[in-house]
Design a protein around this motif. Sequence first.
Motif, PDB file in Angstrom:
ATOM      1  N   THR A 158     -83.184 -99.008 -22.451  1.00 34.42           N
ATOM      2  CA  THR A 158     -84.604 -98.410 -21.925  1.00 34.42           C
ATOM      3  C   THR A 158     -84.712 -97.139 -22.562  1.00 34.42           C
ATOM      4  OG1 THR A 158     -84.404 -99.727 -19.953  1.00 34.42           O
ATOM      5  CG2 THR A 158     -85.788 -97.937 -20.024  1.00 34.42           C
ATOM      6  N   VAL A 159     -85.950 -96.638 -23.085  1.00 31.05           N
ATOM      7  CA  VAL A 159     -86.178 -95.274 -23.497  1.00 31.05           C
ATOM      8  C   VAL A 159     -86.183 -94.413 -22.120  1.00 31.05           C
ATOM      9  CG1 VAL A 159     -87.639 -93.806 -24.537  1.00 31.05           C
ATOM     10  CG2 VAL A 159     -87.281 -95.877 -25.436  1.00 31.05           C
ATOM     11  N   VAL A 160     -85.466 -93.351 -21.927  1.00 31.57           N
ATOM     12  CA  VAL A 160     -85.484 -92.557 -20.504  1.00 31.57           C
ATOM     13  C   VAL A 160     -85.936 -91.285 -20.600  1.00 31.57           C
ATOM     14  CG1 VAL A 160     -83.619 -94.070 -19.430  1.00 31.57           C
ATOM     15  CG2 VAL A 160     -83.011 -92.253 -20.686  1.00 31.57           C
ATOM     16  N   SER A 161     -86.128 -91.016 -21.960  1.00 34.39           N
ATOM     17  CA  SER A 161     -86.548 -89.478 -22.469  1.00 34.39           C
ATOM     18  C   SER A 161     -87.107 -89.512 -23.780  1.00 34.39           C
ATOM     19  CB  SER A 161     -85.705 -88.404 -22.089  1.00 34.39           C
ATOM     20  OG  SER A 161     -84.665 -88.370 -23.100  1.00 34.39           O
ATOM     21  N   THR A 215     -88.226 -91.519 -38.024  1.00 31.88           N
ATOM     22  CA  THR A 215     -88.923 -90.862 -39.328  1.00 31.88           C
ATOM     23  C   THR A 215     -90.033 -90.040 -38.765  1.00 31.88           C
ATOM     24  OG1 THR A 215     -90.169 -92.722 -39.302  1.00 31.88           O
ATOM     25  CG2 THR A 215     -88.175 -92.656 -40.840  1.00 31.88           C
ATOM     26  N   CYS A 216     -90.405 -90.030 -37.562  1.00 33.83           N
ATOM     27  CA  CYS A 216     -91.738 -89.358 -37.127  1.00 33.83           C
ATOM     28  C   CYS A 216     -91.190 -87.948 -36.558  1.00 33.83           C
ATOM     29  CB  CYS A 216     -92.307 -90.090 -35.946  1.00 33.83           C
ATOM     30  SG  CYS A 216     -91.170 -90.522 -34.597  1.00 33.83           S
ATOM     31  N   GLY A 217     -89.961 -87.671 -36.558  1.00 32.26           N
ATOM     32  CA  GLY A 217     -89.371 -86.356 -36.185  1.00 32.26           C
ATOM     33  C   GLY A 217     -88.963 -86.105 -34.835  1.00 32.26           C
ATOM     34  N   GLY A 218     -89.537 -87.081 -33.862  1.00 35.02           N
ATOM     35  CA  GLY A 218     -89.037 -86.937 -32.544  1.00 35.02           C
ATOM     36  C   GLY A 218     -87.613 -87.065 -32.278  1.00 35.02           C
ATOM     37  N   THR A 219     -87.213 -87.248 -31.107  1.00 30.98           N
ATOM     38  CA  THR A 219     -85.954 -87.881 -30.551  1.00 30.98           C
ATOM     39  C   THR A 219     -86.304 -88.775 -29.198  1.00 30.98           C
ATOM     40  OG1 THR A 219     -85.811 -85.753 -28.825  1.00 30.98           O
ATOM     41  CG2 THR A 219     -84.884 -85.559 -31.100  1.00 30.98           C
ATOM     42  N   ILE A 220     -85.592 -89.565 -28.914  1.00 29.82           N
ATOM     43  CA  ILE A 220     -85.568 -90.517 -27.876  1.00 29.82           C
ATOM     44  C   ILE A 220     -84.136 -90.551 -27.462  1.00 29.82           C
ATOM     45  CG2 ILE A 220     -87.726 -91.940 -28.316  1.00 29.82           C
ATOM     46  CD1 ILE A 220     -85.887 -94.026 -29.319  1.00 29.82           C
ATOM     47  N   GLU A 221     -83.902 -90.665 -26.208  1.00 29.90           N
ATOM     48  CA  GLU A 221     -82.455 -90.908 -25.399  1.00 29.90           C
ATOM     49  C   GLU A 221     -82.736 -92.465 -24.968  1.00 29.90           C
ATOM     50  OE1 GLU A 221     -79.419 -89.216 -22.274  1.00 29.90           O
ATOM     51  OE2 GLU A 221     -81.305 -88.178 -22.421  1.00 29.90           O
ATOM     52  N   VAL A 222     -81.763 -93.229 -24.946  1.00 25.24           N
ATOM     53  CA  VAL A 222     -82.065 -94.652 -24.544  1.00 25.24           C
ATOM     54  C   VAL A 222     -80.560 -94.968 -23.665  1.00 25.24           C
ATOM     55  CG1 VAL A 222     -81.761 -96.948 -25.386  1.00 25.24           C
ATOM     56  CG2 VAL A 222     -82.777 -95.397 -26.720  1.00 25.24           C
ATOM     57  N   LEU A 223     -80.979 -95.518 -22.660  1.00 29.09           N
ATOM     58  CA  LEU A 223     -79.997 -96.114 -21.486  1.00 29.09           C
ATOM     59  C   LEU A 223     -79.814 -97.600 -21.956  1.00 29.09           C
ATOM     60  CD1 LEU A 223     -77.993 -95.875 -19.214  1.00 29.09           C
ATOM     61  CD2 LEU A 223     -80.228 -96.331 -17.834  1.00 29.09           C
ATOM     62  N   VAL A 224     -78.464 -97.749 -22.079  1.00 27.48           N
ATOM     63  CA  VAL A 224     -78.271 -99.375 -22.439  1.00 27.48           C
ATOM     64  C   VAL A 224     -77.295 -99.775 -21.238  1.00 27.48           C
ATOM     65  CG1 VAL A 224     -77.108-101.063 -24.146  1.00 27.48           C
ATOM     66  CG2 VAL A 224     -78.158 -99.091 -24.991  1.00 27.48           C
TER      67      VAL A 224
END
Length: 378
Positions: free
Chosen positions: A22-25, A90-99
């Motif tokens: 799940t993307v959390v941030s 590639t869009c330049g952002g960041t995501i944090e994922v909880l597995v």
Amino acid sequence: MLDLADDLRRWLAEEREFAVATVVSVGGSAPRGPGAALAVDRDGTVIGSVSGGCVEGAVYDLCVEALADGRARTERFGYSDEDAFAVGLTCGGTIEVLVTPVGAGSPVRPVLESALTHLSGGGPGALAWVTDGPADLLGRALLVRPDGTYEGGLGGAAELDRAAAAARGLLDAGRTGTVTVGPGADAYCAGRPALFVQSSVPPPRMIVFGAIDFAAALVRVGKFLGHHVTVCDARPVFATRARFPEADEVVVDWPHRYLRTTRTDARTVLCVLTHDAKFDVPLLEVALGLPVAYVGAMGSRRTHTDRLRRLREAGVGERALSRLRSPIGLDLGARTPEETALSIAAEIVAARHGGTGAPLTTTSAPIHREGRTAPAAA
């Protein structure tokens, strides 16, 4: 993750073991927002997406690892200059994922099953995941209902009560986001858990006043955007289910009277398409005094000028008048009812997320941004 509710409920019913990411941030520009999810079962079947393709392979591997060792983990993905297409955005952002692994004996499994049944059935509530804090709590889940009751395990009773209260705060606002659970401002530093809270609330309302042909097109666009759409008109010959089959409700009543008695909140959008002073003025007097997300009124610039004069004479203040979007919609050169509905919907989306409505080729601001809160009533 709630967009995978039907598939995950089926997997649970079939007693499959799986891991859900799940993307959390999200930071900067990213393809999908918090709550987006991907799940992988023991056979390698994949459902969902966390990035629209950028990091899916790496997240798939994390899910497989979580299923193998039974441990939850978090991972941050960002732009990689050297190998952007491998594991970078590639869009330049960041995501944090909880597995989180959801095995046969996982303490998360019964909570998740209960949450998916409750929330996918239309019940309001919030699903909270521990994303930071003590290692033994990482990936634990909590279902919180509007009345404050909850299901799930998270430390002792005091920690559970604080977590439920924190999740309920976001639920009451209809928001999804991250909160830190603890008795004070230094809770995060003290190792208290952080929760990602995904709220599930009824869809936002769109109330369309004026049972005209433009309203029929706007109803269709409003439903496409996920609104609960009501059409209201004082004329029973026009406000009929046959003319608006896709509306959730068709109400025959004077618009201002209906608006005084119906439920609205900070997500509600009001579209006044009557462009008749005997309907518009009393309706807008009420509408501009409510803390709703959007108030727009159809009409020519001459109609708008006359409408403002009448509203001022009725005692509506300048602060309230500044909230009125009239003539309604963005300048798309719209001609047909469908094109006009598109221009209105575009303005509603821009207002919700703080967009300018300008072509992206002429702007340099981030494409994805935080939404604005609804303006306070005057």
